[in-house]
Design a protein around this motif. Structure first.
Motif, short mmCIF file in Angstrom:
data_model
loop_
_atom_site.label_atom_id
_atom_site.label_comp_id
_atom_site.label_asym_id
_atom_site.label_seq_id
_atom_site.Cartn_x
_atom_site.Cartn_y
_atom_site.Cartn_z
N ILE A 1 -5.93 6.80 -9.83
CA ILE A 1 -7.17 7.47 -10.20
C ILE A 1 -7.87 8.10 -9.00
N ALA A 2 -8.07 7.32 -7.96
CA ALA A 2 -8.87 7.79 -6.83
C ALA A 2 -8.09 8.80 -5.99
N ALA A 3 -8.71 9.91 -5.68
CA ALA A 3 -8.14 10.91 -4.79
C ALA A 3 -9.15 11.18 -3.68
N VAL A 4 -8.75 10.98 -2.44
CA VAL A 4 -9.64 11.11 -1.30
C VAL A 4 -8.95 11.97 -0.23
N ASP A 5 -9.68 12.93 0.33
CA ASP A 5 -9.15 13.76 1.42
C ASP A 5 -7.79 14.35 1.10
N ASP A 6 -7.64 14.89 -0.12
CA ASP A 6 -6.39 15.50 -0.58
C ASP A 6 -5.22 14.51 -0.54
N GLU A 7 -5.52 13.26 -0.81
CA GLU A 7 -4.49 12.21 -0.89
C GLU A 7 -4.80 11.28 -2.05
N TRP A 8 -3.78 10.59 -2.53
CA TRP A 8 -3.94 9.52 -3.51
C TRP A 8 -3.55 8.22 -2.84
N PRO A 9 -4.51 7.48 -2.31
CA PRO A 9 -4.20 6.18 -1.72
C PRO A 9 -4.25 5.09 -2.79
N GLY A 10 -3.49 4.06 -2.60
CA GLY A 10 -3.53 2.94 -3.54
C GLY A 10 -2.60 1.83 -3.09
N PHE A 11 -2.38 0.89 -3.98
CA PHE A 11 -1.46 -0.19 -3.66
C PHE A 11 -0.95 -0.82 -4.94
N LEU A 12 0.27 -1.34 -4.84
CA LEU A 12 0.77 -2.21 -5.91
C LEU A 12 0.06 -3.54 -5.72
N THR A 13 -0.46 -4.09 -6.77
CA THR A 13 -1.20 -5.34 -6.66
C THR A 13 -0.25 -6.53 -6.56
N SER A 14 -0.80 -7.64 -6.15
CA SER A 14 0.00 -8.86 -6.08
C SER A 14 0.51 -9.25 -7.46
N THR A 15 -0.28 -8.98 -8.51
CA THR A 15 0.17 -9.28 -9.87
C THR A 15 1.36 -8.40 -10.26
N GLU A 16 1.31 -7.11 -9.89
CA GLU A 16 2.42 -6.21 -10.21
C GLU A 16 3.70 -6.62 -9.49
N SER B 1 0.83 -1.21 0.00
CA SER B 1 0.00 0.00 0.00
C SER B 1 0.87 1.26 0.00
N PHE B 2 0.27 2.37 -0.47
CA PHE B 2 0.96 3.66 -0.47
C PHE B 2 -0.08 4.77 -0.38
N VAL B 3 0.38 5.96 0.02
CA VAL B 3 -0.44 7.17 0.01
C VAL B 3 0.48 8.32 -0.38
N PHE B 4 0.05 9.11 -1.36
CA PHE B 4 0.78 10.31 -1.76
C PHE B 4 -0.10 11.52 -1.56
N ASP B 5 0.52 12.67 -1.26
CA ASP B 5 -0.23 13.92 -1.12
C ASP B 5 0.68 15.08 -1.52
N ARG B 6 0.18 16.28 -1.34
CA ARG B 6 0.96 17.49 -1.66
C ARG B 6 1.34 18.22 -0.39
N GLY B 7 1.62 17.49 0.67
CA GLY B 7 2.05 18.11 1.92
C GLY B 7 1.00 19.00 2.55
N GLY B 8 -0.26 18.62 2.42
CA GLY B 8 -1.36 19.39 3.00
C GLY B 8 -2.02 20.35 2.02
N ALA B 9 -1.38 20.62 0.89
CA ALA B 9 -1.97 21.51 -0.13
C ALA B 9 -3.06 20.75 -0.89
N SER B 10 -3.98 21.50 -1.47
CA SER B 10 -5.08 20.90 -2.22
C SER B 10 -4.55 20.10 -3.42
N ILE B 11 -5.23 19.00 -3.72
CA ILE B 11 -4.86 18.20 -4.89
C ILE B 11 -5.78 18.50 -6.07
N SER B 12 -6.67 19.46 -5.91
CA SER B 12 -7.59 19.81 -6.98
C SER B 12 -6.80 20.21 -8.23
N GLY B 13 -7.13 19.56 -9.35
CA GLY B 13 -6.45 19.85 -10.61
C GLY B 13 -5.15 19.09 -10.81
#
Length: 104
Positions: free
Chosen positions: A49-64, A15-27
């Motif tokens: 694709i999914a952006a939630v609460d000014d973050e991009w959460p996701g994960f590398l899949t088992s296939t990847e 799993s991973f989560v990326f953000d802009r250090g608290g700045a808005s991710i809009s756009g």
């Protein structure tokens, strides 16, 4: 102190989560790159694709991860502004090592 390595086996998710250090991710769009270390060869590139609460959460899949060779990698978030094409590298870099898969 250096970032610790996550250690996973081939075929496990990471799993991973990326953000802009608290700045808005809009756009902004987040693309992940998995690069070998230390050679910096790109092994996986994918858009988050999914952006939630000014973050991009996701994960590398088992296939990847099953498609990666044993060794050290860096997971980097590249953030691109959709209107200006300005790029930022997300502040979080996940370092991880792939071990051999469990025997069946």
């Amino acid at each position: 102190m250096a970032n610790p390595y996550a250690k996973i086996r081939k075929g496990e998710s990471l799993s991973f989560v990326f953000d802009r250090g608290g700045a808005s991710i809009s756009g902004w769009v987040c693309t992940i790159e998995v690069k070998t270390f230390p050679s910096d060869t790109s092994a996986i590139t994918a858009r988050v694709i999914a952006a939630v609460d000014d973050e991009w959460p996701g994960f590398l899949t088992s296939t990847e991860t099953a498609g990666l060779n044993a060794g050290s990698y860096r997971l980097i978030g590249i953030l691109t502004n959709a209107a200006t094409n300005q790029e930022e590298v997300a502040q979080q870099t996940t370092r991880f090592q792939i071990g051999e898969s469990w025997a069946s």
